[in-house]
Structures are given as structure tokens and as C-alpha cells.
Motif scaffolding. Structure first.
Motif, mmCIF file in Angstrom:
data_model
loop_
_atom_site.group_PDB
_atom_site.id
_atom_site.type_symbol
_atom_site.label_atom_id
_atom_site.label_comp_id
_atom_site.label_asym_id
_atom_site.label_seq_id
_atom_site.Cartn_x
_atom_site.Cartn_y
_atom_site.Cartn_z
ATOM 1 N N ARG A 117 0.979 -1.165 -0.005
ATOM 2 C CA ARG A 117 -0.103 0.026 0.030
ATOM 3 C C ARG A 117 1.021 1.230 0.027
ATOM 4 O O ARG A 117 1.709 1.363 0.767
ATOM 5 N N LEU A 118 0.400 2.129 -0.888
ATOM 6 C CA LEU A 118 1.569 3.457 -1.004
ATOM 7 C C LEU A 118 0.761 4.591 -0.703
ATOM 8 O O LEU A 118 -0.367 4.935 -0.885
ATOM 9 N N ARG A 158 4.291 17.802 3.715
ATOM 10 C CA ARG A 158 3.957 16.405 3.666
ATOM 11 C C ARG A 158 5.111 15.434 3.462
ATOM 12 O O ARG A 158 5.232 14.582 4.200
ATOM 13 N N THR A 159 5.934 15.855 2.432
ATOM 14 C CA THR A 159 7.088 14.973 2.313
ATOM 15 C C THR A 159 8.017 14.874 3.386
ATOM 16 O O THR A 159 8.755 13.892 3.624
ATOM 17 N N GLU A 190 6.992 9.342 7.008
ATOM 18 C CA GLU A 190 7.724 8.231 7.473
ATOM 19 C C GLU A 190 8.088 7.313 6.175
ATOM 20 O O GLU A 190 9.197 6.650 6.440
ATOM 21 N N ASP A 191 7.475 7.418 5.153
ATOM 22 C CA ASP A 191 7.909 6.355 4.112
ATOM 23 C C ASP A 191 8.007 7.358 2.757
ATOM 24 O O ASP A 191 7.689 8.316 2.614
ATOM 25 N N ARG A 208 14.824 13.139 -1.924
ATOM 26 C CA ARG A 208 15.158 11.888 -1.186
ATOM 27 C C ARG A 208 14.216 10.867 -0.821
ATOM 28 O O ARG A 208 14.178 9.770 -0.524
ATOM 29 N N LYS A 209 12.948 11.679 -1.118
ATOM 30 C CA LYS A 209 11.755 10.860 -0.404
ATOM 31 C C LYS A 209 10.346 10.855 -1.258
ATOM 32 O O LYS A 209 9.409 10.285 -0.793
ATOM 33 N N ILE A 210 10.691 11.320 -2.286
ATOM 34 C CA ILE A 210 9.413 11.162 -3.278
ATOM 35 C C ILE A 210 9.878 10.364 -4.792
ATOM 36 O O ILE A 210 10.956 10.331 -5.007
#
Length: 350
Positions: free
Chosen positions: A21-22, A134-135, A139-140, A165-167
């Protein structure tokens, strides 16, 4: 502007076909066409796989197509005012969520009222700021479903490059790498922001239009048989599409495509304009659902890693073999995608 550099291992991990789940957000010029409405609805109805945390409205106007056709306006339903396009998109997102009996409060944000005009200079908007926030708090990995002009997303990256680094961006844009050009609405109308996305090194999945997403077209009878009358949303989407399926509109789309997306595909000269003396069989494109389909089931959208191309001012890709990789979708199994989407729309609230 200095952007974070991901290691080869980090990039490979980010660009692997998604599983589980994303968490995602959607950036959409929703009122521009009918396909954004389908894509947003499809994502919101896919709770088993997608946690849609926010939806960002993007601007649009007919100026890009008008310039390509060397005309003052285009013969398809589209505003020529960017700010109006933004507001229409914002209101349409709210309408869709209410049709789905979902609360839009705190989830829908207005994006920029203009395209990025200068390299390295972000355009302020609620959407861009929310994406940064939000990014940063996520946490993921956060997947960004980009189905409009991309100034909102590019601006967020320029505001805080560390979000790279997170998207992972899944972007409907441009044409296949072998096409004679990459003229396309999302990419071409917003060239500076598009180049920012391609150059900054953000993990990127591109769904080209012609010969890939272009498999995703629907007809009136197909919609009436599958979703009209089955749910409030299904009737709304079906009626919206079929209301735009006149013979005149179908011919206008043929002409527009010949002068834009299919430009330079033939060597027929002036005789190459598509025309017919028999009735047309109208269909409408719903290409934007390809991005959602990739996240739901990557096997429906075969893809591979390729070096990220460079984008020229002439709206063409140039090959740079040593550039960092991106993932590009090569094909879409239309029947699987539409079957899944139709079933979910049929089961939407009545």
C-alpha cells in the motif's frame, strides 16, 4: 541550484515496481479534460492500494495548442486563462470527492496561477508548500501522481531540494523516446518546470502518450454499458464524456492531433490532414489513468530503466547515455486497466 544526489542503489530501489500500500498525492489540471476526473476517481476508489493524502489543482490554458496551430484559439472545450483553469480544476476536484461521499476539507489545495517562468525560481502556491511539508513529515516514500503541468511539483523541489530523497514522481508526459519530438500538453506548456523535473535527479517514472497511454480511449456505448446509472459518479463521468462526442468535435480532435502530437509522423505534405467522407466513430482519451494503473499493478504497464533524456527548447528529447536512469512505461494492457476501473466506479456510492 544544487540537488541531492542519490546513490545508484537508492535510485534503483526507488524506481523498482511498487509493492504494498502506497502513500501518494495527485497533481492535476482536473478540468482540462475528462481523463483527470477518471484518474482521481480511480485513485480514490483504490483504497486497498493507495492512500491518497492530498490532491493539488494545477492551472491550464489553451495557449499552448493555439500557438502550435498558429491560431488565436482552439476548437476544443478549454479555457484560455490560466487562473480560471486553476480555479475550475480546484472546484472539479471538490465535486468529485463529494460525488464519492468523501470530505475534501484539508485534502485539496490550489496550485500556482502561472507556469514557471525562470530556471531555478519556484512559483509560490498552497500546493507546493503542502508537498514540501507532507514529504518532510512522511515516514515512507511519497508517490506523486503528476497528470498536469508540473510547476507545482517542480516548485516544491526548488523550495526544498531534500524532498528528492523521499518522493517518486509518476508523470504522464511527453512522447516515446523514439518519437520525432516530445510535443505534449503537460510537458510542452510548462517547459521550464518540465526541464527541472528531468534535470534535478528526482526518481521519475514517465508514461509517454502516443503508442503507450494512447491505448486508453473509451467510447460512449462502452461507458453507458459499464458505468452509467451504476453509481452517481459513473453517471457523471459517462455524461461528461458523451456530451463531447459530436462528429464536429471528433474531427476537431483529428485535426489537433495531426498538428501537434502526430506532427512530422508522415511525409504527405498538405495532403496528410486526416479527413473522411464517412461518419467518424468518436472516442475520448482517458490517458491520465495510466499513472494510477502503474501504481496499482505494474504488470499492466510494462516498463524499464533508461537514461533520463534532456529536453530542448524545441520540445524534443536528446539522448544522454551517461545520465541517471528513469523508468519509462512501454505499453499498457488496456483491457485490464479499464476492467478494474469500471468495476470500482460501478461500486461507488449511489
Amino acid at each position: 541550484m544544487k540537488f541531492p544526489i542519490l546513490t545508484d542503489e537508492e535510485r534503483k530501489k526507488r524506481l523498482a515496481p511498487p509493492k504494498g500500500r502506497l502513500q501518494c498525492v495527485i497533481d492535476s489540471d482536473t478540468y482540462n479534460e475528462v481523463d483527470d476526473q477518471f484518474a482521481i476517481s480511480y485513485a480514490l476508489l483504490s483504497l486497498e492500494k493507495l492512500d491518497v493524502q492530498a490532491i493539488y489543482a494545477a492551472p491550464f490554458s489553451s495557449e499552448f495548442f493555439a500557438k502550435l496551430q498558429k491560431k488565436d484559439s482552439v476548437d476544443i472545450p478549454m479555457t484560455n486563462d490560466l487562473a480560471e483553469g486553476l480555479e475550475l480544476s480546484y472546484q472539479e476536484i471538490i465535486k468529485l470527492m463529494r460525488l464519492l461521499k468523501m470530505d475534501p476539507d484539508g485534502k485539496v489545495f490550489r496550485g500556482s496561477k502561472e507556469y514557471m517562468r525562470e530556471e531555478g525560481i519556484p512559483v509560490e502556491s498552497e500546493a507546493a508548500r503542502d508537498l514540501v511539508k507532507r514529504t518532510s513529515e512522511a515516514e515512507d516514500v511519497l508517490y506523486v501522481i503528476a497528470i498536469g503541468e508540473i510547476t507545482n511539483v517542480a516548485s516544491a523541489i526548488l523550495m526544498d531540494p531534500e524532498i528528492i530523497r523521499k518522493i517518486v514522481i509518476v508523470w504522464l508526459a511527453g512522447q516515446p523516446l523514439y518519437w520525432p519530438h516530445t510535443i505534449e500538453f503537460n510537458l510542452g506548456q510548462d517547459l521550464i518546470a518540465s526541464r527541472t523535473i528531468l534535470d534535478c535527479g528526482v526518481p521519475l517514472v514517465v508514461v509517454p502518450c502516443m503508442s503507450v497511454a494512447s491505448y486508453l480511449a473509451v467510447t460512449g456505448p462502452e461507458l453507458e454499458a459499464n458505468i452509467k446509472g451504476r453509481s452517481e459518479l459513473g453517471t457523471y463521468l459517462s455524461d461528461t464524456v458523451t456530451s463531447q462526442m459530436s462528429q464536429e468535435m471528433a474531427q476537431n480532435w483529428l485535426t489537433l492531433f495531426h498538428q501537434t502530437y502526430c506532427k512530422d509522423l508522415d511525409d504527405y505534405g498538405e495532403e496528410g490532414m486526416p479527413s473522411t467522407t464517412s461518419p467518424l466513430s468518436p472516442s475520448r482519451i482517458i490517458w491520465d489513468i495510466s499513472t494510477v494503473a502503474y501504481l496499482l499493478n505494474p504488470t499492466w504497464c510494462p516498463s524499464s530503466l533508461v537514461p533520463t533524456p534532456c529536453l530542448t527548447d524545441e520540445i524534443k528529447y536528446t539522448s544522454e547515455p551517461d545520465r541517471f536512469p528513469m523508468r519509462i512505461v512501454r505499453f499498457i494492457y488496456r483491457d485490464a486497466v479499464l476492467g478494474d476501473m469500471f468495476e470500482k466506479i460501478r461500486n461507488a456510492p449511489r
